[in-house]
Design a protein around this motif. Structure first.
Motif, short mmCIF file in Angstrom:
data_model
loop_
_atom_site.label_atom_id
_atom_site.label_comp_id
_atom_site.label_asym_id
_atom_site.label_seq_id
_atom_site.Cartn_x
_atom_site.Cartn_y
_atom_site.Cartn_z
N ASN A 1 65.46 -31.58 48.47
CA ASN A 1 66.29 -32.43 47.61
C ASN A 1 65.45 -33.54 46.98
O ASN A 1 64.33 -33.83 47.44
CB ASN A 1 67.44 -33.05 48.42
CG ASN A 1 66.92 -33.97 49.52
OD1 ASN A 1 65.88 -33.71 50.13
ND2 ASN A 1 67.65 -35.04 49.78
N THR A 2 65.96 -34.15 45.95
CA THR A 2 65.27 -35.27 45.27
C THR A 2 66.03 -36.57 45.40
O THR A 2 65.51 -37.64 45.10
CB THR A 2 65.07 -34.95 43.77
OG1 THR A 2 66.33 -34.67 43.17
CG2 THR A 2 64.13 -33.75 43.60
N GLU A 3 67.27 -36.51 45.84
CA GLU A 3 68.09 -37.71 46.04
C GLU A 3 68.73 -37.66 47.42
O GLU A 3 68.99 -36.59 47.96
CB GLU A 3 69.18 -37.81 44.97
CG GLU A 3 68.64 -37.96 43.54
CD GLU A 3 69.76 -38.09 42.52
OE1 GLU A 3 70.94 -38.02 42.94
OE2 GLU A 3 69.46 -38.26 41.33
N GLY A 4 69.02 -38.85 47.96
CA GLY A 4 69.65 -38.92 49.27
C GLY A 4 68.63 -38.79 50.39
O GLY A 4 67.41 -38.81 50.17
N ASN A 5 69.12 -38.67 51.61
CA ASN A 5 68.24 -38.58 52.77
C ASN A 5 67.39 -37.31 52.73
O ASN A 5 67.85 -36.25 52.28
CB ASN A 5 69.06 -38.62 54.06
CG ASN A 5 69.62 -40.00 54.33
OD1 ASN A 5 69.17 -40.99 53.73
ND2 ASN A 5 70.60 -40.09 55.22
N SER A 6 66.18 -37.41 53.19
CA SER A 6 65.22 -36.31 53.14
C SER A 6 65.77 -35.08 53.86
O SER A 6 66.20 -35.18 55.03
CB SER A 6 63.90 -36.73 53.76
OG SER A 6 63.37 -37.86 53.10
N THR A 7 65.73 -33.94 53.19
CA THR A 7 66.27 -32.69 53.73
C THR A 7 65.20 -31.61 53.65
O THR A 7 64.52 -31.46 52.63
CB THR A 7 67.51 -32.26 52.95
OG1 THR A 7 68.49 -33.31 53.00
CG2 THR A 7 68.11 -30.98 53.52
N ASP B 1 58.39 -37.42 53.22
CA ASP B 1 57.97 -36.64 52.06
C ASP B 1 57.43 -35.25 52.41
O ASP B 1 57.23 -34.43 51.53
CB ASP B 1 56.94 -37.41 51.23
CG ASP B 1 55.67 -37.75 52.02
OD1 ASP B 1 55.69 -37.65 53.27
OD2 ASP B 1 54.67 -38.10 51.38
N PRO C 1 65.59 -41.52 53.49
CA PRO C 1 65.07 -40.78 52.34
C PRO C 1 63.55 -40.85 52.24
O PRO C 1 62.98 -40.41 51.23
CB PRO C 1 65.72 -41.50 51.16
CG PRO C 1 65.82 -42.92 51.61
CD PRO C 1 66.07 -42.87 53.10
N ASN C 2 62.89 -41.37 53.26
CA ASN C 2 61.48 -41.71 53.14
C ASN C 2 60.51 -40.68 53.73
O ASN C 2 59.32 -40.95 53.84
CB ASN C 2 61.22 -43.06 53.83
CG ASN C 2 61.94 -44.19 53.12
OD1 ASN C 2 61.95 -44.27 51.89
ND2 ASN C 2 62.59 -45.05 53.90
#
Length: 286
Positions: A238-244, A225, A222-223
């Protein structure tokens, strides 16, 4: 009297023999010269055949004799060599717009052959930090690869300069897979680069709209940005979970250079990766 006559005959015979040796030497020299010329011609012909490339598109190194005249750093010293009907043309993006014309030959001859001056194209290059710049590029006719040739340059101050350049180490570009029809798909994706600890979900979702492809990339962390693709910055969806991220894909089966910024370390850190989408694994969604 007989003795005198005999001496004259002997002298005549000796002179005849000497003239005969000279003629033989000249003929031998001529034959040797002809053989050398034929061998040189054969070598030149062989070299030309070796330098010839099959029709296609290649990447190739642009070597010059000057640190002031070279391919743009964003191009890693390379350009694109196109071979069509046996004719070779090399396109190179230069470092700036300070070189306004090129001439195939010596600087001293350029002024009298203005019709043969090579005209610039305006190319956009993107650097590793994501910034872009417009520079001049040129289409240069090439008669042989891996061979030096004269190429004069004209700067903005109106003076011609001599240079010796070559187009070397041509490598044929892999044929790009065709863009799928508009629709939604899944496609296997391979990630390379970085420390090897990061990963992305595979297969990835791939959307094609108006002939343009967009992939959904889900990281194993999730790190991340932001991502940079072709000089454009993309933020997570997305704002939660692994970065998408949703990023553009220019071609299947071709390594796509991307940069991803991670905040997992003490300070944010940009990491360079490549993503490759496998056309053989492409599946349309029902």
């Amino acid at each position: 009297m007989k003795r005198v006559f005999s001496c004259v005959v002997a002298a005549s015979l000796a002179l005849s023999l000497l003239v005969g040796c000279g003629a033989s030497s000249t003929a031998s020299s001529a034959a040797s010269s002809a053989a050398s010329s034929e061998a040189a011609s054969s070598v030149a012909s062989s070299a030309a055949e070796t330098a010839a490339l099959a029709d296609g598109v290649y990447t190739a190194e642009f070597d010059t004799d000057s640190s002031m005249f070279h391919a743009n750093e964003a191009c890693d010293g390379k350009g694109t060599l196109t071979v069509e009907n046996g004719q070779m043309t090399f396109h190179v993006s230069l470092a700036s717009t300070h070189i306004v014309n090129l001439y195939l030959g010596k600087a001293s001859d350029a002024a009298d052959h203005e019709a043969d001056w090579l005209q610039p194209t305006t190319d956009t290059v993107t650097y590793s930090d994501g910034t872009s710049e417009e520079v001049y590029g040129f289409d240069i006719p090439v008669t042989a690869v891996d061979t030096d040739f004269d190429l004069a340059i004209l700067g903005t101050k109106g003076k011609w300069y001599d240079h010796v350049v070559s187009v070397r180490d041509a490598v044929e570009k892999a044929a790009e897979a065709e863009t799928p029809a508009d629709g939604t798909y899944t496609c296997d994706v391979t990630l390379e680069g970085g420390s090897g600890r990061a990963a992305v979900d595979s297969p990835a979702a791939l959307t094609v709209a108006d002939g343009k492809m967009t992939a959904t990339i889900v990281w194993s962390s999730p790190n991340y940005d932001y991502m940079i693709v072709d000089g454009e910055k993309y933020l997570p969806t997305n704002t939660e979970g692994n970065s998408t991220f949703e990023i553009p894909v220019s071609a299947l089966d071709t390594a796509l250079d991307v940069t991803a910024d991670t905040v997992a370390m003490s300070t944010p850190h940009e990491i360079e990766y490549t993503l490759t989408f496998d056309s053989a694994s492409l599946k349309a969604n029902d």
